[in-house]
Design a protein around this motif. Structure first.
Motif, short mmCIF file in Angstrom:
data_model
loop_
_atom_site.label_atom_id
_atom_site.label_comp_id
_atom_site.label_asym_id
_atom_site.label_seq_id
_atom_site.Cartn_x
_atom_site.Cartn_y
_atom_site.Cartn_z
N ALA A 49 0.84 -1.21 0.00
CA ALA A 49 0.00 0.00 0.00
C ALA A 49 0.87 1.26 0.00
O ALA A 49 0.48 2.29 -0.57
N HIS A 93 1.54 2.08 -3.45
CA HIS A 93 0.34 2.60 -4.11
C HIS A 93 0.08 4.05 -3.71
O HIS A 93 -0.24 4.89 -4.55
N GLY A 132 2.66 6.14 -5.57
CA GLY A 132 2.35 6.28 -6.99
C GLY A 132 1.20 7.25 -7.24
O GLY A 132 1.24 8.06 -8.17
N THR A 159 1.19 10.81 -9.26
CA THR A 159 0.29 11.12 -10.38
C THR A 159 -0.45 12.43 -10.11
O THR A 159 -0.64 13.24 -11.02
N LYS A 182 -9.22 13.64 -18.14
CA LYS A 182 -8.46 12.39 -18.03
C LYS A 182 -8.01 12.14 -16.59
O LYS A 182 -8.18 11.04 -16.06
N PHE A 183 -7.47 13.16 -15.95
CA PHE A 183 -7.03 12.99 -14.55
C PHE A 183 -8.23 12.81 -13.62
O PHE A 183 -8.20 11.95 -12.73
N TYR A 216 -9.47 9.32 -14.03
CA TYR A 216 -8.56 8.35 -13.42
C TYR A 216 -8.79 8.26 -11.91
O TYR A 216 -8.96 7.18 -11.35
N THR A 258 -11.98 6.61 -10.88
CA THR A 258 -11.86 5.15 -11.00
C THR A 258 -11.11 4.57 -9.80
O THR A 258 -11.49 3.51 -9.27
N VAL A 259 -10.08 5.24 -9.37
CA VAL A 259 -9.32 4.77 -8.21
C VAL A 259 -10.21 4.76 -6.97
O VAL A 259 -10.23 3.79 -6.20
N ALA A 275 -12.68 1.90 -7.19
CA ALA A 275 -12.08 0.58 -7.03
C ALA A 275 -11.72 0.29 -5.57
O ALA A 275 -11.68 -0.86 -5.15
N ASN A 276 -11.47 1.33 -4.80
CA ASN A 276 -11.11 1.15 -3.39
C ASN A 276 -12.38 1.08 -2.53
O ASN A 276 -12.77 2.06 -1.87
N GLU A 304 -13.28 -0.13 0.29
CA GLU A 304 -13.30 0.18 1.72
C GLU A 304 -13.11 1.67 2.01
O GLU A 304 -13.30 2.11 3.15
N VAL A 312 -6.57 5.07 -0.96
CA VAL A 312 -6.01 3.77 -0.58
C VAL A 312 -6.48 3.43 0.83
O VAL A 312 -6.35 4.26 1.75
N TYR A 324 -2.65 -8.56 -3.99
CA TYR A 324 -3.09 -7.41 -3.21
C TYR A 324 -4.59 -7.23 -3.41
O TYR A 324 -5.04 -6.92 -4.51
N GLN A 345 4.33 4.31 -11.89
CA GLN A 345 5.18 5.51 -11.80
C GLN A 345 6.65 5.06 -11.77
O GLN A 345 7.08 4.35 -10.86
N ASN A 370 8.78 5.22 -8.66
CA ASN A 370 8.15 4.38 -7.64
C ASN A 370 8.52 2.90 -7.84
O ASN A 370 8.78 2.17 -6.88
#
Lengths: 257, 257
Positions: free
Chosen positions: A109, A112, A115, A119, A161-162, A165, A168-169, A172-173, A175, A182, B78, B87, B90
């Motif tokens: 993590a 992650h 990263g 970004t 685009k950002f 992104y 989506t993150v 997907a997470n 919890e 994260v 994971y 990245q 990273n």
């Protein structure tokens, strides 16, 4: 009180080395200290002749820093020189575990978080380059024509685009409930992305207003959660919080959608 | 033979996820594997339909990657998804200690290596932006006029600034003898900067020829040392080493000094 004194004795003394008066890239460092209540000195803004001290420390460090921000850690000593760490995400990487801003005991993590922070900082860099597409040592007015072309590309394609992104993150997470990139608690990826989004909205308000609804987790859950964070809320209403002005994020209406 | 078999059993299987046929940012990852002789698969270049696999893995990762390169580590797991790290710096940060490319037992040196690699990668990004100053989704020819302006600023001021910075770093690191940025052995900051310098020379040969003498440690000791590194020398003459072409570093003579 006894606990607090003990804490102060055992914690290293942190100094932020950055330009004065603008939030800039220094703000990503300020936010992690403010979010966790860990004392730090913002040298340029809090000490007399602080900026000269900043420039000297950065040059004298081994290795020297290429550019601010840098972090000076007192008590650290490296090859007889002050311990200075540079590059924004590198400083956050160093502070993350010490300040409890990465998931504990989860080695992967940490990468992650790193990263994602990187970004977010790439997004910040692109926003800066919109008003300085040709030469960072010349004024905006000297490259305004090119900036307007870059502004079109940035608002039309790069911001969506950002945003897409990071939406989506967040999705997907599971919890994180849309509040954390994260895991299920605050990391430095969150504080960093949040600050970038504040800057993007300051610089490109029309674009952000137009597209926000398409990214509901990012625009509502995520941004609101940080704004309501107890310590950050206090910080954001304090005079330590520097307003955006003519730094990385600039509001030139002609560059907005 | 027994040792080699044992080594293969205990090492994780690494896959590089990147665009095919160009060195690009994937090369910074290839170099650390090649310098240490650790096996890896360059999926896009070595597997049939590899690039589709790359794109899928990047999208399906949690968190997804914003852009290649990414590193897939088999055996890692994971949250039920493949372990993917993205990245460039990273990935290098993750591999550095595992491949012996950071000073052992020196926690602070790890941050110095990381910061220097990041600064080298910033230099790489600026070199890219010279031929795409306005819009990365349009062709160079559509922004050639702006690129020529940016080329002037880059060759006149930014290349000397970065060269001067790294020359200072080499000089300050006494034990490195001009061959290593940090400490007295190879780190991923060295391989990364070296590749950036190769790219800068490919793209801006006249500028580099003109100024190299001003930065003797960087231009001679440092670059020569990597070129003569036993494993890297073998790699550089192999067909795994991809030539520069139309990727990040491009040779447009009109953008050179």
């Amino acid at each position: 009180m006894a606990l607090r004194q003990k804490k102060q004795r055992t914690e290293p003394k942190y100094e932020l080395l950055y330009h004065p008066e603008i939030p800039g890239r220094g703000e990503y460092i300020r936010l992690v200290f403010e979010a966790t209540g860990i004392p730090y000195t913002d040298v340029s803004n809090q000490e007399k002749n602080g900026y000269q001290k900043v420039l000297n420390l950065i040059t004298e460090a081994n290795p020297p820093a290429f550019a601010p921000p840098a972090l000076l850690v007192h008590g650290g000593d490296y090859h007889g020189k002050p311990l200075v760490i540079s590059q924004t995400s590198n400083i956050l990487l160093y502070l993350g575990p010490k300040l409890g801003l990465v998931p504990e005991g989860d080695e992967i993590a940490k990468y992650h978080v790193n990263g994602l922070a990187m970004t977010a900082l790439d997004f910040c860099n692109e926003a800066h380059d919109v008003h300085h597409p040709i030469d960072i040592e010349q004024y905006y007015e000297q490259q305004k024509e090119e900036a307007m072309k870059k502004g079109k590309a940035f608002t039309k394609r790069r911001i969506p685009k950002f945003f897409g992104y990071f939406e989506t993150v967040l999705k997907a997470n599971k919890e994180g409930n849309g509040m954390y990139l994260v895991g299920k608690s605050l990391t430095y990826a969150d504080t960093t992305l949040w600050q970038v989004l504040e800057g993007i909205e300051f610089a490109f308000p029309k674009t952000v207003a137009k597209i926000s609804k398409t990214y509901p987790l990012l625009s509502s859950n995520f941004r609101q959660n940080i704004r309501e964070h107890k310590r950050l809320k206090e910080y954001l209403s304090s005079d330590r919080r520097l307003p955006f002005s003519m730094g990385i994020f600039r509001h030139y209406p002609e560059l907005d959608a």
